[in-house]
Design an enzyme around this catalytic site. Structure first.
Site, PDB file in Angstrom:
ATOM      1  N   ASP A  63      62.467  56.849  51.820  1.00 39.64           N
ATOM      2  CA  ASP A  63      62.396  57.985  50.900  1.00 39.64           C
ATOM      3  C   ASP A  63      63.390  57.687  49.784  1.00 39.64           C
ATOM      4  O   ASP A  63      64.605  57.793  49.967  1.00 39.64           O
ATOM      5  CB  ASP A  63      62.747  59.279  51.633  1.00 39.64           C
ATOM      6  CG  ASP A  63      62.757  60.486  50.699  1.00 39.64           C
ATOM      7  OD1 ASP A  63      62.693  60.293  49.467  1.00 39.64           O
ATOM      8  OD2 ASP A  63      62.849  61.624  51.199  1.00 39.64           O
ATOM      9  N   LYS A 101      62.329  63.658  39.222  1.00 40.39           N
ATOM     10  CA  LYS A 101      63.755  63.498  39.520  1.00 40.39           C
ATOM     11  C   LYS A 101      64.352  62.313  38.764  1.00 40.39           C
ATOM     12  O   LYS A 101      65.520  61.983  38.920  1.00 40.39           O
ATOM     13  CB  LYS A 101      63.959  63.284  41.023  1.00 40.39           C
ATOM     14  CG  LYS A 101      63.663  64.541  41.862  1.00 40.39           C
ATOM     15  CD  LYS A 101      63.904  64.265  43.324  1.00 40.39           C
ATOM     16  CE  LYS A 101      63.301  65.326  44.224  1.00 40.39           C
ATOM     17  NZ  LYS A 101      64.028  66.601  44.210  1.00 40.39           N
ATOM     18  N   HIS A 152      65.216  65.159  54.272  1.00 43.31           N
ATOM     19  CA  HIS A 152      64.644  66.316  53.583  1.00 43.31           C
ATOM     20  C   HIS A 152      63.451  66.795  54.410  1.00 43.31           C
ATOM     21  O   HIS A 152      62.802  65.998  55.088  1.00 43.31           O
ATOM     22  CB  HIS A 152      64.169  65.832  52.207  1.00 43.31           C
ATOM     23  CG  HIS A 152      63.725  66.901  51.268  1.00 43.31           C
ATOM     24  ND1 HIS A 152      62.471  67.458  51.327  1.00 43.31           N
ATOM     25  CD2 HIS A 152      64.352  67.499  50.227  1.00 43.31           C
ATOM     26  CE1 HIS A 152      62.350  68.351  50.360  1.00 43.31           C
ATOM     27  NE2 HIS A 152      63.477  68.394  49.668  1.00 43.31           N
ATOM     28  N   CYS A 193      66.570  72.209  51.607  1.00 42.30           N
ATOM     29  CA  CYS A 193      65.419  71.654  52.348  1.00 42.30           C
ATOM     30  C   CYS A 193      65.865  70.642  53.388  1.00 42.30           C
ATOM     31  O   CYS A 193      65.213  69.604  53.584  1.00 42.30           O
ATOM     32  CB  CYS A 193      64.395  71.018  51.404  1.00 42.30           C
ATOM     33  SG  CYS A 193      63.658  72.190  50.298  1.00 42.30           S
ATOM     34  N   GLN A 196      65.934  60.223  45.948  1.00 39.89           N
ATOM     35  CA  GLN A 196      67.281  60.388  45.394  1.00 39.89           C
ATOM     36  C   GLN A 196      67.950  59.053  45.057  1.00 39.89           C
ATOM     37  O   GLN A 196      69.118  59.028  44.686  1.00 39.89           O
ATOM     38  CB  GLN A 196      68.167  61.165  46.384  1.00 39.89           C
ATOM     39  CG  GLN A 196      67.700  62.587  46.656  1.00 39.89           C
ATOM     40  CD  GLN A 196      67.894  63.525  45.471  1.00 39.89           C
ATOM     41  OE1 GLN A 196      68.633  63.226  44.528  1.00 39.89           O
ATOM     42  NE2 GLN A 196      67.235  64.665  45.508  1.00 39.89           N
TER      43      GLN A 196
END
Ligand code: PMP
Length: 403
Positions: free
Chosen positions: A198, A224, A121, A362, A201
């Protein structure tokens, strides 16, 4: 899992758009919030609100207790060793910026290298690029195959004596690929290089254990994972956080200030300048409670079944092009249909009440690798149903007939 009962916890899911029942398939961008999360925000504003950490009075102490209990809830959620390793931020993006800035300042100089992957991202690319401009560091990029799987042999070859950190996403927000983070961390550590994950997600969808991954840093956003906007987390191993300089200066992050010399607060407060979103952190803890009550294994199983069903049904649509066919994948599906522009497809689906994402998500370098300008993305959460997948498929068929 009783999906209908779960859906009742999310009031927004029963609204309509353009007179049609809402089919919300943009969970990768943000999830909806259960009643208990929103109620906790309202209740805290109405009955506890006071600034945290520096008040002797009752409300301030109560608000501080709630805020710090949330830190403990996050610690348990990702199995960190201690609460000193949990830094509250505004979100994934701020967490990466904090790390890039502090780590870069302390440990990187001209010619040093950071390894990222082609599927990152922008928020895990641009903070490092800012550092490239400021300090002359270089980005090295792990490539992928056409299925959307990172090439681990190529990854190993990227390490040099100038490699200072690796920063890679656990789950791609476009391809759905679940990267073999544990193995990748092991490779980085074999080169004495720390690893940032990261997890924006991944934490909403699977059990993430920082000790099992042996991650040095791990970042994610509350919004999220059924929590409120404006709150995020930077996990860092204490031995790393101890060695990093503060990111922003201000109240809360200091021990003592004089015009001659200022000393900094202990971890994690050293990285938390200014009044934190102490109401939002309570909301995050409630979101964690909610997910735990449903059960991470059950969430993962439900979403996996739903994704498999969606893949099967979508693949049957003529002229369907899917992006991302990794063996290990999460609840994200990117696609294009025939020559229909992703924006047109998204807009027409919207008119049918179906919310999907369109565009570059993104991740423009990834779009370049895929040779497309953008895609349509459907991303699922624990409250999505097969009927909603059917609605998506019927919607796409209808748009196809129009073109
Ligand atoms: N990383 C990934 C993989 C993401 O999907 C996102 C959000 N789309 C981010 C980082 C940025 O998260 P936020 O906007 O909450 O800071």
């Amino acid at each position: 899992m009783d999906i209908q009962k779960i859906r009742e916890d999310f009031p927004i899911l029963s609204r309509t758009v353009y007179g049609k029942p809402l089919v919300y398939l943009d969970n990768g961008a943000t999830t909806q919030k259960p009643r208990m999360v929103v109620d906790s925000l309202v209740n805290e504003y109405y009955s506890v609100n006071a600034n945290v950490h520096r008040g002797v009075h009752y409300l301030s102490q109560q608000a501080t207790e709630l805020h710090e209990a949330s830190r403990e809830a996050v610690r348990r959620f990702i199995n960190a060793r201690g609460v000193s390793e949990i830094v509250f931020t505004r979100g994934t993006t701020e967490s990466v910026n904090l790390l890039a800035s502090s780590f870069g300042e302390e440990f990187m100089g001209e010619g040093d290298e950071v390894i990222v992957s082609v599927m990152e991202h922008h928020s895990n690319i641009v903070p490092w690029q800012l550092l490239a401009t400021r300090k002359g560091i270089r980005l090295k990029v792990i490539p992928m195959n056409d299925r959307g799987e990172l090439l681990l042999d190529e990854y190993e070859k990227l390490f040099t004596e100038r490699t200072k950190i690796v920063s890679v996403t656990q789950v791609s927000n476009v391809l759905g690929t679940v990267n073999p983070i544990k193995e990748m961390v092991r490779v980085a550590h074999a080169h004495n290089v720390p690893f940032m994950v990261d997890a924006a997600q991944s934490v909403p969808h699977m059990k993430v254990d920082v000790q099992e991954l042996d991650a040095d840093f791990l970042v994610f956003s509350a919004h999220k994972m059924y929590g409120p906007t404006g709150v995020g987390v930077l996990y860092g191993k204490e031995e790393w956080l101890d060695r990093l300089p503060p990111y922003q200066g201000g109240g809360e992050m200091i021990q003592h200030v004089s015009f001659e010399k200022t000393t900094f607060n202990e971890l994690p407060f050293k990285f938390e300048a200014g009044t934190p979103d102490y109401i939002g952190t309570t909301g995050l803890a409630k979101a964690i409670d909610y997910m735990n009550a449903v059960g991470m294994e059950r969430i993962a199983a439900h979403e996996s079944e739903l994704t498999a069903y969606a893949l099967e049904r979508l693949r049957a649509i003529p002229d369907m092009r899917m992006f991302g066919e990794a063996a290990e994948r999460g609840a994200v599906i990117s696609f294009l249909v025939g020559n229909i522009h992703h924006f047109d497809l998204g807009t027409l689906l919207d008119r049918l009440g179906i919310a999907v994402r369109t565009g570059h998500h993104c991740a423009q370098p990834l779009m370049q690798r895929l040779g497309v300008e953008g895609t349509v993305r459907a991303s699922f959460a624990l409250y999505n149903t097969k009927e909603e997948v059917d609605a998506l498929v019927a919607g796409i068929e209808r748009v196809r007939r129009m073109f």
